[in-house]
Scaffold this active site. Structure first.
Site, mmCIF file in Angstrom:
data_model
loop_
_atom_site.group_PDB
_atom_site.id
_atom_site.type_symbol
_atom_site.label_atom_id
_atom_site.label_comp_id
_atom_site.label_asym_id
_atom_site.label_seq_id
_atom_site.Cartn_x
_atom_site.Cartn_y
_atom_site.Cartn_z
ATOM 1 N N ARG A 133 0.863 -1.183 0.000
ATOM 2 C CA ARG A 133 0.000 0.000 0.000
ATOM 3 C C ARG A 133 0.897 1.229 0.000
ATOM 4 O O ARG A 133 1.720 1.398 0.900
ATOM 5 C CB ARG A 133 -0.897 0.002 1.236
ATOM 6 N N GLU A 180 -13.936 -0.681 6.027
ATOM 7 C CA GLU A 180 -13.260 -0.892 7.317
ATOM 8 C C GLU A 180 -14.020 -0.263 8.479
ATOM 9 O O GLU A 180 -13.850 -0.686 9.612
ATOM 10 C CB GLU A 180 -11.808 -0.389 7.270
ATOM 11 N N GLU A 220 -4.629 -7.255 5.167
ATOM 12 C CA GLU A 220 -3.736 -6.149 5.556
ATOM 13 C C GLU A 220 -2.883 -6.592 6.741
ATOM 14 O O GLU A 220 -3.390 -7.180 7.698
ATOM 15 C CB GLU A 220 -4.580 -4.929 5.941
ATOM 16 N N TRP A 275 -11.501 12.690 7.038
ATOM 17 C CA TRP A 275 -10.042 12.466 6.982
ATOM 18 C C TRP A 275 -9.729 11.253 6.146
ATOM 19 O O TRP A 275 -10.545 10.386 5.961
ATOM 20 C CB TRP A 275 -9.425 12.335 8.359
HETATM 21 C C1 GCO Z 1 -6.130 1.094 6.958
HETATM 22 C C2 GCO Z 1 -6.763 2.124 7.752
HETATM 23 C C3 GCO Z 1 -6.166 2.459 9.071
HETATM 24 C C4 GCO Z 1 -7.168 3.281 9.837
HETATM 25 C C5 GCO Z 1 -7.118 3.033 11.291
HETATM 26 C C6 GCO Z 1 -8.153 3.854 12.029
HETATM 27 O O1 GCO Z 1 -6.518 0.938 5.822
HETATM 28 O O2 GCO Z 1 -5.284 0.411 7.517
HETATM 29 O O3 GCO Z 1 -7.280 3.163 7.009
HETATM 30 O O4 GCO Z 1 -4.920 3.036 8.996
HETATM 31 O O5 GCO Z 1 -6.983 4.614 9.568
HETATM 32 O O6 GCO Z 1 -7.314 1.681 11.508
HETATM 33 O O7 GCO Z 1 -8.330 3.403 13.296
HETATM 34 MG MG MG Z 2 -8.056 2.105 5.174
#
Ligand code: GCO
Ligand code: MG
Length: 402
Positions: free
Chosen positions: A147, A262, A339, A402
């Site tokens: 990523r 997510e 991930e 965000w």
């Molecule tokens: C990802 C996510 C994380 C989130 C985080 C928020 O794709 O891994 O976007 O980085 O921002 O889990 O709590």
């Molecule tokens: Mg994410």
């Protein structure tokens, strides 16, 4: 096997985690993850004040009945706090079932359907060359999927590409940081970034990107189109998912695969996205999506629609939650990728997972249950500390996603 008691641990070994221990009359203890980044106490209170008192004396084997009772019986359904609390208990029940039967959870879910679950990891940089260097280092560790997140020229700091070594959260006691966001600068830069990255990394690695819900549908459509020559594995969270229909427009304009979910809590957040084939990958994780019991059903709904599962696995899901996702990924035919950010060394002094990363793939190990040991004494040495995710504003001060 009857539930006789519980303990909820809220600790910060490297970052905050909520861990549930469910005790039984067999002496076996089941472990669940109830970590909801930045809202940990809400889940703790839900568990301790509302859900756990209803469990005393119940059959710990009855995972499905527990889930239906907790979901339907509350009257107030859904939402991340409720579903993370239900998820924590659900994971602890699957862990117990595996432990008492002496088998790893993936065997209970249907058994192995691949040699390992392909993992993707995070690469970030303050410049494209720094990002490419970080990507090459991750490739050398064995990762086949990367990523890529980069600082955007003209913006001070962008979530996902931190200046500091620590990804997040904010400093202890600090209020949420406010980052300044500008979509035009980002949209101009992102295709250039992926052009350079593909040229430097070659055609082999899978490249992924997370837009963190910051675009409108037409902006996401433009980005997806512009990234097509670089053959992304996916573009994640291009648009916020509250309005599922928003993805119709994105889908009509681009062949870049789309991932979402997510922050979703139940099948009702995602069913239109699946059945209309507006996305390609579901990002829900056992921890936030109501546990393995719920996630199996979402995978079954997605399978005939060619939509695949790809569980969220950031460092703010504990090793217990991550282990559950890896068992699920190994045993679910339409699971595509997992991930894997890993956890800081401090976290791993408290949680001892059996899962392993090797040559691009994750395996959960053969320990009974989820295969994660939790050291309560080590955990107690790391008290909870309030911490926030950053927020974003546009350059004129408008609050933004965000
Ligand atoms: C990802 C996510 C994380 C989130 C985080 C928020 O794709 O891994 O976007 O980085 O921002 O889990 O709590
Ligand atoms: Mg994410």
């Amino acid at each position: 096997m009857r539930i006789t008691g519980w303990r909820v641990h809220l600790n910060s070994p490297g970052r905050n985690f909520l861990t549930l221990e469910l005790e039984t009359d067999t002496g076996l203890v089941g472990l669940g993850d109830g970590t909801l980044n930045g809202r940990e106490h809400a889940v703790r209170a839900y568990l301790e004040e509302h859900l756990l008192p209803c469990l005393e004396g119940r059959d710990a084997f009855a995972t499905e009945d527990f889930w239906q009772y907790a979901y339907r019986g509350a009257y107030w359904r859904r939402g991340p706090v409720t579903m993370t609390a239900i998820g924590a208990v659900d994971l602890a029940l699957w862990d117990l079932k595996g432990k008492v039967l002496g088998v790893p959870v993936y065997q209970l879910l249907g058994g192995r359907c691949r040699q390992g679950v392909m993992a993707y990891t995070h690469c970030h940089g303050q410049s494209v060359p720094a990002l490419i260097e970080s990507a090459k280092a991750k490739q050398a560790e064995g990762f086949r999927a990367l990523r890529l997140q980069c600082a955007v020229p003209g913006l001070d700091e962008v979530y996902g590409a931190p200046k500091a070594a620590v990804y997040e959260p904010a400093e202890e006691g600090a209020l949420p940081k406010e980052e300044i966001w500008d979509t035009a600068k980002y949209l101009d830069f992102a295709p250039e970034l992926f052009g350079q990255a593909r040229a430097a990394l070659g055609s082999t690695p899978h490249l992924l990107h997370d837009a963190h819900h910051r675009l409108t549908p037409i902006e996401a459509a433009r980005l997806g189109q512009a990234l097509e020559p670089y053959r992304l594995f996916w573009l994640e969270d291009a648009v916020t998912g509250e309005l599922q229909e928003a993805f119709r427009l994105v889908r009509q304009h681009t062949t870049t695969p789309l991932a979402l979910g997510e922050v979703f809590s139940t099948v009702f957040d995602i069913h239109q996205l699946i059945t209309n084939q507006w996305i390609d990958y579901v990002r829900m994780a056992p921890t936030h999506g109501g546990g393995l019991t719920a996630l199996r059903k979402i995978a079954a709904l997605a399978e005939p629609y060619h939509v695949r599962m790809a569980c969220h696995g950031p460092s703010d899901i504990s090793p217990i939650g991550l282990a559950a996702a890896i068992h699920f990924g190994l045993a679910t035919h339409n699971a595509a990728i997992q991930e894997f950010m890993g956890h800081p060394p401090e976290t791993l002094t408290v949680f001892k997972p059996a899962y392993r990363f090797d040559n691009g793939y994750l395996n959960p190990g053969e320990e009974p249950g989820l295969g994660v040991a939790f050291d309560t004494k080590a955990a107690a040495a790391h008290p909870y500390r309030r911490a926030y995710l950053p927020t974003a504003r546009l350059e004129d001060g408008t609050a933004w996603s965000w």
